[in-house]
Design a protein around this motif. Structure first.
Motif, PDB file in Angstrom:
ATOM      1  N   SER A 251     -13.817  -0.616   7.747  1.00 16.78           N
ATOM      2  CA  SER A 251     -13.316  -1.944   8.132  1.00 16.78           C
ATOM      3  C   SER A 251     -12.205  -2.399   7.193  1.00 16.78           C
ATOM      4  N   LEU A 252     -12.404  -2.153   5.881  1.00 17.73           N
ATOM      5  CA  LEU A 252     -11.374  -2.528   4.923  1.00 17.73           C
ATOM      6  C   LEU A 252     -10.105  -1.712   5.134  1.00 17.73           C
ATOM      7  N   LEU A 253     -10.279  -0.421   5.420  1.00 15.68           N
ATOM      8  CA  LEU A 253      -9.116   0.428   5.671  1.00 15.68           C
ATOM      9  C   LEU A 253      -8.360  -0.035   6.907  1.00 15.68           C
ATOM     10  N   SER A 254      -9.100  -0.417   7.944  1.00 21.85           N
ATOM     11  CA  SER A 254      -8.461  -0.903   9.167  1.00 21.85           C
ATOM     12  C   SER A 254      -7.696  -2.202   8.909  1.00 21.85           C
ATOM     13  N   ALA A 255      -8.270  -3.069   8.097  1.00 21.62           N
ATOM     14  CA  ALA A 255      -7.599  -4.337   7.792  1.00 21.62           C
ATOM     15  C   ALA A 255      -6.305  -4.100   7.026  1.00 21.62           C
ATOM     16  N   TYR A 256      -6.334  -3.211   6.043  1.00 20.63           N
ATOM     17  CA  TYR A 256      -5.129  -2.927   5.263  1.00 20.63           C
ATOM     18  C   TYR A 256      -4.111  -2.157   6.086  1.00 20.63           C
ATOM     19  N   GLN A 257      -4.581  -1.342   7.040  1.00 17.90           N
ATOM     20  CA  GLN A 257      -3.658  -0.623   7.897  1.00 17.90           C
ATOM     21  C   GLN A 257      -2.864  -1.595   8.767  1.00 17.90           C
ATOM     22  N   LYS A 258      -3.564  -2.632   9.229  1.00 17.71           N
ATOM     23  CA  LYS A 258      -2.865  -3.656  10.007  1.00 17.71           C
ATOM     24  C   LYS A 258      -1.834  -4.367   9.145  1.00 17.71           C
ATOM     25  N   ARG A 259      -2.176  -4.638   7.904  1.00 15.86           N
ATOM     26  CA  ARG A 259      -1.221  -5.264   6.999  1.00 15.86           C
ATOM     27  C   ARG A 259      -0.017  -4.357   6.750  1.00 15.86           C
ATOM     28  N   LEU A 260      -0.338  -3.040   6.654  1.00 17.06           N
ATOM     29  CA  LEU A 260       0.755  -2.085   6.450  1.00 17.06           C
ATOM     30  C   LEU A 260       1.677  -2.049   7.664  1.00 17.06           C
ATOM     31  N   ASP A 261       1.087  -2.132   8.826  1.00 18.24           N
ATOM     32  CA  ASP A 261       1.894  -2.057  10.045  1.00 18.24           C
ATOM     33  C   ASP A 261       2.841  -3.255  10.181  1.00 18.24           C
ATOM     34  N   ILE A 262       2.400  -4.411   9.679  1.00 15.00           N
ATOM     35  CA  ILE A 262       3.273  -5.597   9.802  1.00 15.00           C
ATOM     36  C   ILE A 262       4.089  -5.818   8.543  1.00 15.00           C
ATOM     37  N   GLY A 263       3.939  -4.911   7.566  1.00 12.21           N
ATOM     38  CA  GLY A 263       4.760  -4.982   6.367  1.00 12.21           C
ATOM     39  C   GLY A 263       4.244  -5.893   5.291  1.00 12.21           C
ATOM     40  N   VAL A 264       2.995  -6.368   5.400  1.00  8.20           N
ATOM     41  CA  VAL A 264       2.440  -7.249   4.372  1.00  8.20           C
ATOM     42  C   VAL A 264       1.934  -6.449   3.176  1.00  8.20           C
ATOM     43  N   ALA A 265       1.453  -5.214   3.426  1.00  5.15           N
ATOM     44  CA  ALA A 265       0.918  -4.349   2.361  1.00  5.15           C
ATOM     45  C   ALA A 265       1.718  -3.062   2.328  1.00  5.15           C
ATOM     46  N   GLY A 266       1.683  -2.405   1.177  1.00  4.86           N
ATOM     47  CA  GLY A 266       2.383  -1.154   1.023  1.00  4.86           C
ATOM     48  C   GLY A 266       1.438   0.033   1.092  1.00  4.86           C
ATOM     49  N   LYS A 267       2.032   1.227   1.128  1.00  2.00           N
ATOM     50  CA  LYS A 267       1.212   2.447   1.186  1.00  2.00           C
ATOM     51  C   LYS A 267       0.359   2.611  -0.065  1.00  2.00           C
ATOM     52  N   SER A 268       0.861   2.130  -1.202  1.00  2.00           N
ATOM     53  CA  SER A 268       0.082   2.231  -2.445  1.00  2.00           C
ATOM     54  C   SER A 268      -1.185   1.396  -2.382  1.00  2.00           C
ATOM     55  N   ASP A 269      -1.210   0.376  -1.503  1.00  2.00           N
ATOM     56  CA  ASP A 269      -2.420  -0.424  -1.345  1.00  2.00           C
ATOM     57  C   ASP A 269      -3.429   0.281  -0.438  1.00  2.00           C
ATOM     58  N   VAL A 270      -2.917   1.027   0.553  1.00  2.00           N
ATOM     59  CA  VAL A 270      -3.795   1.669   1.534  1.00  2.00           C
ATOM     60  C   VAL A 270      -4.357   2.980   1.005  1.00  2.00           C
ATOM     61  N   LEU A 271      -3.563   3.711   0.221  1.00  2.00           N
ATOM     62  CA  LEU A 271      -3.963   5.058  -0.195  1.00  2.00           C
ATOM     63  C   LEU A 271      -5.278   5.090  -0.965  1.00  2.00           C
ATOM     64  N   PRO A 272      -5.532   4.234  -1.981  1.00  2.00           N
ATOM     65  CA  PRO A 272      -6.832   4.281  -2.690  1.00  2.00           C
ATOM     66  C   PRO A 272      -8.012   4.009  -1.770  1.00  2.00           C
ATOM     67  N   ILE A 273      -7.812   3.078  -0.814  1.00  2.00           N
ATOM     68  CA  ILE A 273      -8.907   2.765   0.109  1.00  2.00           C
ATOM     69  C   ILE A 273      -9.190   3.949   1.012  1.00  2.00           C
ATOM     70  N   ARG A 274      -8.137   4.641   1.465  1.00  2.00           N
ATOM     71  CA  ARG A 274      -8.331   5.819   2.313  1.00  2.00           C
ATOM     72  C   ARG A 274      -9.035   6.945   1.546  1.00  2.00           C
ATOM     73  N   LEU A 275      -8.652   7.134   0.289  1.00  2.00           N
ATOM     74  CA  LEU A 275      -9.296   8.172  -0.526  1.00  2.00           C
ATOM     75  C   LEU A 275     -10.779   7.870  -0.730  1.00  2.00           C
ATOM     76  N   GLN A 276     -11.096   6.610  -0.988  1.00  2.00           N
ATOM     77  CA  GLN A 276     -12.501   6.230  -1.147  1.00  2.00           C
ATOM     78  C   GLN A 276     -13.277   6.440   0.153  1.00  2.00           C
ATOM     79  N   HIS A 277     -12.644   6.109   1.277  1.00  2.00           N
ATOM     80  CA  HIS A 277     -13.302   6.298   2.577  1.00  2.00           C
ATOM     81  C   HIS A 277     -13.561   7.773   2.846  1.00  2.00           C
ATOM     82  N   ASP A 278     -12.574   8.615   2.570  1.00  2.00           N
ATOM     83  CA  ASP A 278     -12.744  10.061   2.797  1.00  2.00           C
ATOM     84  C   ASP A 278     -13.788  10.644   1.843  1.00  2.00           C
TER      85      ASP A 278
END
Length: 472
Positions: free
Chosen positions: A190-217
């Motif tokens: 859920s957190l990854l999905s929320a940050y992905q949406k932020r990334l898609d609209i340009g509110v968050a950067g890839k550096s914000d999403v990458l740690p969350i994705r690594l933790q999820h994996d």
């Protein structure tokens, strides 16, 4: 010739039992191992005879029912019981009296001395007489050996139960971690999905999403590994219960609630309240202590036997002789004289064996005292750490509840709540692991005391259905 005619029936009687070879049936053994099932009629009779309070059929396998399966099917216990049967047979053989000997003689003379008859017949009976009570001492030695073998049966049964207890604790820990990890991964998704949406609209950067994705994996990989480990632990429980999974369905293992067990045992701490209590019970109850005493008693009997050998056994040899017309009777007395060795040399080795057993028993007591102290220290430290981790978990739970209420009220963002939820599940996993560590520490105390404390409310008895050792 008349004497020979009397000997023939005795010789024929000695040859009445012929040796019969009995090779090992390897394929039959394999079939027996693979076909072992807890639904067998023999196992049902064993359960209802030894533990009639157990409900049949067994639908949920707990520590008591799994122990029953191990007592019936596991080969280690079969070997221990077989050794005990051999030791019991040794008592009978040790009590056998020495065989009586018969000597016959037939001579013929050429009558050069004017003998009345050319024939001479002789018959002599050799009757051994054991002195200094050596036969009873041999019986005592064999009886102590049977006692040792019988204690080893109980030790084997205890070790099977102990291993099953550790297996059940591990399975409960893995299942609790699996449930918590699944919730953690859901929150991370859920957190990854929320940050992905932020990334898609340009509110968050890839550096914000990458740690969350690594933790999820990483959590997904841990969950996969944990699923495999649970399957392996369930198979190990079946194997430790003496069964194979080739012709058996997976056992329905009763759930073990670690928190409830710890709560119940903490309310009754008198069984392991301090190291001295554990030590006292261990030094008076453990089976290896009883076995050490039996081994020392056997060594003492062996020393008694060596000292008794100072007195030689004698042989009485009455006989009758018909010699060339004369009838003669005789009585001979024979024995071994120990003229080449000193009497003290006969029991020097046995005395050293007795001293060795005394040293071993001292080392065993020393080891048990150390185990008592170490097990209590391990339990105390683990319990103290559990208390602090429980407080931390309670704080995380309270914070999670607060932020959840704020999120529902629209006071905070969902991502802030999800991050708190992830922290909560991480704390929950640490708490589960520490609870299992405390349970294992208590299980170690149980093993030191060799007294069931944890998973079973029943006091297990490991009696074997076999002939008792004769009273010495």
């Amino acid at each position: 010739m008349r004497y020979l005619a009397c000997l023939c029936p005795l010789l024929l009687a000695a040859c009445g039992i012929a040796y019969q070879a009995k090779p090992i049936q390897q394929q039959q053994n394999i079939d027996t191992i693979q076909q072992a099932k807890p639904t067998q009629e023999g196992f049902r009779q064993f359960v209802q005879t030894q533990y009639p309070q157990t409900a049949w059929p067994i639908t949920a396998w707990d520590i008591d029912s799994l122990t029953l399966s191990a007592l019936y099917f596991h080969p280690s216990l079969k070997v221990a019981k077989s050794d005990y049967a051999v030791a019991l047979a040794g008592i009978t053989s040790a009590g056998l009296r020495p065989q009586i000997g018969l000597n016959g003689q037939l001579d013929r003379s050429n009558q050069a001395n004017g003998d009345i008859s050319p024939w001479a017949y002789g018959l002599q009976v050799n009757i051994p007489v054991i002195t200094a009570n050596k036969r009873q001492i041999n019986i005592d030695i064999a009886s102590y050996q049977a006692d040792i073998a019988k204690i080893l049966v109980s030790e084997t049964a205890w070790m099977l139960r102990q291993q099953l207890s550790l297996d059940l604790i591990l399975l409960a820990e893995q299942q609790a971690l699996q449930a918590s990890l699944a919730k953690l991964q859901k929150s991370q998704a859920s957190l990854l999905s929320a940050y992905q949406k932020r990334l898609d609209i340009g509110v968050a950067g890839k550096s914000d999403v990458l740690p969350i994705r690594l933790q999820h994996d990483q959590s997904a990989w841990q969950l996969q590994q944990l699923t495999l480990q649970i399957r392996q632990t369930e198979q190990k429980i079946m194997h430790d219960a003496g069964l194979t999974d080739q012709n058996n369905v997976a056992l329905n293992i009763a759930a073990v609630n670690i928190s409830q067990i710890l709560k119940a045992r903490f309310e009754q701490p008198q069984a392991y309240q301090d190291a001295k209590t554990i030590q006292h019970y261990a030094l008076t109850n453990r089976m290896d202590i009883q076995r050490g005493l039996a081994q020392y008693a056997r060594a003492e009997s062996q020393l008694r036997l060596e000292m008794a050998k100072r007195y030689p056994d004698i042989t009485l040899s009455p006989g009758i002789l018909y010699e060339y017309g004369d009838r003669i009777w005789a009585l001979g007395i024979g024995g071994m004289l120990n003229l080449l060795n000193k009497s003290s040399d006969l029991w020097a080795h046995a005395e050293q064996v007795r001293q060795n057993e005394a040293t071993r028993f001292y080392a065993l007591q020393h080891h048990i005292i150390q185990l008592s102290e170490q097990s209590y220290l391990k339990y105390r430290d683990a319990a103290n750490l559990l208390i602090s981790m429980t407080q931390e978990y309670a704080q995380q739970s309270q914070r999670k509840q607060q932020l959840e209420n704020q999120w529902h009220q629209g006071l905070i963002d969902k991502t802030e709540y999800l991050q708190t939820e992830i922290q909560f599940y991480a704390a929950q996993q640490r708490l589960v692991t520490q609870q299992a560590n405390v349970l294992r520490a208590l299980q170690e105390i149980e093993n030191v005391m060799q007294k069931p404390l944890l998973l079973s409310q029943q006091t297990a008895t490991f009696a074997i259905q076999a002939q008792e050792v004769p009273v010495k």
